[in-house]
Design a protein around this motif. Structure first.
Motif, short mmCIF file in Angstrom:
data_model
loop_
_atom_site.label_atom_id
_atom_site.label_comp_id
_atom_site.label_asym_id
_atom_site.label_seq_id
_atom_site.Cartn_x
_atom_site.Cartn_y
_atom_site.Cartn_z
N ILE A 81 -6.85 4.01 4.18
CA ILE A 81 -7.25 2.60 4.06
C ILE A 81 -6.32 1.79 4.97
O ILE A 81 -5.10 2.00 4.96
CB ILE A 81 -7.14 2.12 2.60
N CYS A 136 -8.23 -1.19 -7.76
CA CYS A 136 -7.73 0.14 -7.39
C CYS A 136 -7.49 0.94 -8.67
O CYS A 136 -6.74 0.51 -9.53
CB CYS A 136 -6.44 0.01 -6.58
N PRO A 137 -8.11 2.11 -8.79
CA PRO A 137 -7.97 2.85 -10.06
C PRO A 137 -6.60 3.47 -10.24
O PRO A 137 -6.23 3.90 -11.32
CB PRO A 137 -9.05 3.94 -9.95
N VAL A 138 -5.84 3.55 -9.13
CA VAL A 138 -4.51 4.18 -9.17
C VAL A 138 -3.49 3.16 -8.67
O VAL A 138 -3.81 2.00 -8.46
CB VAL A 138 -4.50 5.46 -8.30
N CYS A 162 -3.34 7.06 -2.89
CA CYS A 162 -4.74 6.66 -2.71
C CYS A 162 -5.67 7.85 -2.91
O CYS A 162 -5.44 8.94 -2.39
CB CYS A 162 -4.91 6.08 -1.31
N ILE A 163 -6.74 7.66 -3.67
CA ILE A 163 -7.71 8.74 -3.88
C ILE A 163 -9.01 8.50 -3.10
O ILE A 163 -10.02 9.13 -3.36
CB ILE A 163 -8.01 8.95 -5.37
N LEU A 164 -8.98 7.55 -2.19
CA LEU A 164 -10.10 7.25 -1.29
C LEU A 164 -11.43 7.03 -2.03
O LEU A 164 -12.44 7.66 -1.73
CB LEU A 164 -10.24 8.36 -0.24
N CYS A 165 -11.37 6.14 -2.97
CA CYS A 165 -12.60 5.80 -3.69
C CYS A 165 -13.34 4.65 -3.02
O CYS A 165 -14.47 4.35 -3.37
CB CYS A 165 -12.28 5.45 -5.13
N TYR A 166 -12.66 3.96 -2.10
CA TYR A 166 -13.23 2.83 -1.32
C TYR A 166 -13.60 1.62 -2.17
O TYR A 166 -14.34 0.75 -1.71
CB TYR A 166 -14.45 3.28 -0.48
N ARG A 167 -13.13 1.58 -3.40
CA ARG A 167 -13.43 0.38 -4.20
C ARG A 167 -12.85 -0.86 -3.53
O ARG A 167 -13.46 -1.92 -3.51
CB ARG A 167 -12.80 0.50 -5.59
N CYS A 168 -11.61 -0.72 -3.01
CA CYS A 168 -10.93 -1.87 -2.41
C CYS A 168 -11.69 -2.39 -1.20
O CYS A 168 -11.89 -3.59 -1.03
CB CYS A 168 -9.50 -1.49 -2.02
N ALA A 190 -2.17 2.82 -5.75
CA ALA A 190 -2.05 2.82 -4.29
C ALA A 190 -1.87 1.41 -3.76
O ALA A 190 -1.10 1.18 -2.84
CB ALA A 190 -3.28 3.48 -3.68
N LEU A 191 -2.61 0.47 -4.32
CA LEU A 191 -2.42 -0.93 -3.93
C LEU A 191 -1.67 -1.62 -5.06
O LEU A 191 -2.10 -1.57 -6.22
CB LEU A 191 -3.78 -1.60 -3.70
N PHE A 239 0.84 -1.20 0.00
CA PHE A 239 0.00 0.00 0.00
C PHE A 239 0.87 1.25 0.00
O PHE A 239 1.73 1.41 0.86
CB PHE A 239 -0.90 -0.01 1.24
#
Ligand code: SF4
Ligand code: SF4
Ligand code: SF4
Ligand code: FES
Length: 698
Positions: A179, A199-201, A149-155, A203-204, A144
């Motif tokens: 996260i 994750c769209p970016v 992270c853009i905090l989209c909460y998809r994960c 971050a993960l 991570f």
């Protein structure tokens, strides 16, 4: 079907079912509304505000991903106000973003890059120092990088809703939001990598893929996972003859975007240093590397000699090899050697199920049915461990369609978390316990029953009787363990059934009987490791093995042929629900040959005429001769799954329930293959346990 609603989006008339969200209605009209947090199939969170649109007669911009359409609505997605808002959102997301795209794994596949390119501003107004947080390793698989992270909460949502694991959460609020993993600084979970994938970016990121390559340097080969019977499609990223990653980001295939830890990461066995890369021949009691011609000659000579004196062959096939290999093998044995002792490790009693369903139509469930049926009953299986993709579809059915899920299992299972009725039953007592659910099940409009290996022989017939007595439409799935367990039975790698479940003229020995026979002259194991589970009574039997590794059986062999894995061959496999899919070779391991090539070369060496041994040619023969396999070729040629038409007639076979046993693999084991996957063995959860019920305490 819901009523259709008419509205206008960017001047275009659009018609969509009532309740459709503006973002989806726009998609129907070919208009893209950008989004980060919106993700089809997951709960709505409206966190990123990237999807704001103008709706006439509403005072402010509206959230396209949560607003349902209404009749006469007029939507603008391309107005100057909307463009300005998108610029603002991208600028906001980049406030503290490190913009380290040149070294980020997601570079080239990053949604934030794409959105900045399409909707962002050319320059930043921020010149303050960015806040740095060191990268964290949460498991061998999951890393991570918080500033990205853009905090989209998809994960968080995919892990909770999609996997039913809930190993990720959000700590703190507002600018301090972050996260976090379930065990403070590390994860204990399915290690499926779905969070990384979604994750769209960047971050993960994935422990196996990070910093290995740029995506455009790889070839992307769509093939089928080789680990369990569910048959997930996987796209292998290959560079320089090396598999670097596995995913299914294009969502094609029966698994959509789902892959479990084995499908996504456990391809590393192909390059294990112990991989066999030259044929071996026993010389003076020791296995020595020899040329292919020497090994073929030695095996063929022995086969001919035993055949000539009508000696005993014992042939044990595989539930990992392709349909073409299995078909060709049984032909080799029956026509070429004139033998009938052929079998494989059976992991479920499909044969009795087919017999018990004789005369019924549409009684075998497909993977699609698991997503749409109103009710599903799981008996004697820890589905999340043993059949992760089927378990995923059932969870999605529960979330999206409120399906009723039932479980009758020896221990707690993940299905308990959302079941309409869970019962514990020791092995052998499942059917008695099932009676407790009778009234609830009777009230369902339809039902799918999935059952594990402890339901076999008469128990399968009783289960079908139970299903009939409910007086509702019932479909079944007999759970089989491996990637081509179903194909091995369909292709007649059994002692008493020919391809397509036709009776053999004379039944041969089961593999257990072969091992126990003291007059066996040849034991031939193709992708099977029977001597791990039993000893060989015929001490002097000549042993021929086709294998990837020096298994317990290969160690005892007289001739060992180094075999290619499923990721190195063409052909087809049939999954647990009878769906045929095509394998595509992703790489070549030097010194190996596919089992079909080995069989073909052996046949040639023996002077047998068994036809051409090219996968497509053999599959043509299968289509013509094996009942249910006359499937449309374009479906599998384009990466789809073709349903074999279910057999509908009596199956003249003895059940032999004592020969059926599941390998009881978990998410983190895979028969003999699992021990050669360093990644699987490095995980905290390995070897895992059945009936664990999950990792969260909810
Ligand atoms: S189970 Fe683990 S790897 Fe899979 S989505 Fe959840 S946190 Fe990620
Ligand atoms: S880690 Fe990725 S998927 Fe999770 S909230 Fe952050 S950006 Fe979204
Ligand atoms: S569910 Fe089975 S087929 Fe799918 S990725 Fe996992 S092991 Fe492979
Ligand atoms: S996509 Fe609508 S708020 Fe994120």
């Amino acid at each position: 079907m819901a009523d259709l609603v008419k509205l206008t989006i960017d001047g275009r008339e659009v018609e969509a079912p009532a309740g459709t969200l503006v973002i989806e209605a726009a998609k129907l009209a070919g208009i893209e509304i950008p989004s980060f947090c919106y993700y089809e199939g997951l709960k709505l969170v409206a966190a990123c505000r990237m999807c704001l649109v103008e709706i006439e007669k509403t005072p402010k911009l509206q959230v396209g991903c949560t607003t349902p359409i209404a009749a006469g609505m007029v939507v603008h997605t391309d107005s100057p106000t909307v463009a300005e808002s998108r610029k603002g959102m991208v600028e906001f997301l980049l406030t503290n973003h490190p913009l380290d795209c040149p070294v980020c794994d997601k570079g080239g596949e990053c949604e934030l890059q794409d959105m900045s390119f399409r909707y962002g501003v050319g320059e930043s107004r921020f010149d303050e120092m960015k806040r740095h947080v060191d990268e964290q390793q949460w498991s061998p698989v999951v890393y991570f990088d918080r500033p990205r992270c853009i905090l989209c909460y998809r994960c968080v949502r995919v892990c909770d809703e999609g996997l039913g694991v809930a190993a990720l959460g959000v700590d703190n609020r507002t600018v301090r939001s972050a996260i976090i993993p379930n065990l403070g600084d590390h994860l204990k979970c399915d290690e499926c990598g779905a969070c990384i994938d979604i994750c769209p970016v960047g971050a993960l990121t994935s422990g196996t893929y990070r910093y290995q390559t740029r995506p455009w340097e790889m070839q992307h080969i769509g093939t089928i996972c080789t680990h369990c019977g569910d048959g997930c499609k996987t796209t292998l990223g290959v560079r320089n003859n090396q598999i670097i990653r596995g995913n299914n980001r294009d969502h094609s295939g029966i698994n959509g975007e789902f892959l479990c830890v084995k499908g996504r990461y456990a391809f590393d066995f192909v390059e294990h240093p112990e991989r066999l890369q030259a044929p071996l021949l026993r010389v003076n009691g020791k296995l020595e590397p020899v040329s292919w011609s020497q090994a073929l000659e030695a095996a063929a000579k022995k086969f001919q000699e035993v055949k000539a004196r009508a000696g005993q062959f014992g042939v044990i096939g595989s539930n990992h090899t392709t349909n073409e290999e299995n078909f060709f093998l049984q032909k080799f044995v029956r026509e070429g050697l004139g033998a009938n002792n052929i079998d494989h490790h059976r992991t479920g009693d499909l044969v009795t199920l087919l017999d018990a369903l004789s005369g019924k139509t549409g009684a075998l469930a497909t993977t699609d049915d698991l997503y749409t049926s109103k009710a599903v009953l799981v008996i004697a299986s820890d589905l999340a461990q043993q059949h992760p993709m089927l378990s995923y579809h059932i969870r999605a059915n529960y979330r999206h369609h409120q399906a009723h899920i039932y479980a009758v299992t020896p221990g707690p299972v993940r299905e308990d978390h959302y079941s309409a009725g869970s019962e514990r039953a020791a092995e052998g007592e499942e059917l008695a316990v099932l009676e407790k659910l009778r009234e609830k099940l009777k009230a369902e409009p339809e039902l799918i029953i999935l059952f594990g290996d402890s339901i076999k022989g008469d128990a399968v017939r009783k289960l079908v009787e139970f299903g009939d007595s409910l007086a509702i439409p019932v479909k079944y799935v007999c759970l089989l363990d491996y990637s081509n367990s179903r194909g091995a039975v369909d292709m007649g790698v059994t002692p008493d059934l020919l391809p397509g479940y036709r009776p053999a003229a004379q039944a041969g020995m089961t593999w257990q009987q072969m091992l126990a026979a003291d007059d066996l002259d040849v034991l031939w194991a193709i992708g099977a490791n029977p001597l791990k589970r039993g000893d060989l009574a015929a001490r002097n039997a000549f042993i021929v093995v086709q294998e990837m590794f020096l298994t317990e059986t290969a160690e005892r062999a007289d001739v060992v042929f180094p075999a290619a894995s499923a990721y190195e061959k063409s052909g087809t496999v049939t999954n647990v629900c009878g769906q045929v899919q095509r394998l595509k070779p992703a790489l070549k391991v030097m010194g190996t040959k596919t089992d079909l090539e080995i069989l073909g070369l052996l046949a040639k060496e023996m002077g047998l005429n068994l036809g051409i041994w090219l996968p497509d040619k053999v599959f043509e023969e299968i289509r013509k001769t094996v009942r249910g396999y006359n499937i449309p070729l374009p479906v599998i040629a384009t990466g789809g799954a073709a349903q074999t038409s279910p057999l509908n007639g009596r199956v003249p076979s003895e059940a032999r329930p004592e020969t059926i046993r599941s390998a009881r693999d978990t998410l983190f084991t895979s028969g003999s293959l699992g021990r050669y996957s360093k990644l699987l063995n490095s995980l905290l959860e390995a070897p895992g346990a059945l009936y664990s019920g999950g990792y969260s305490d909810r």
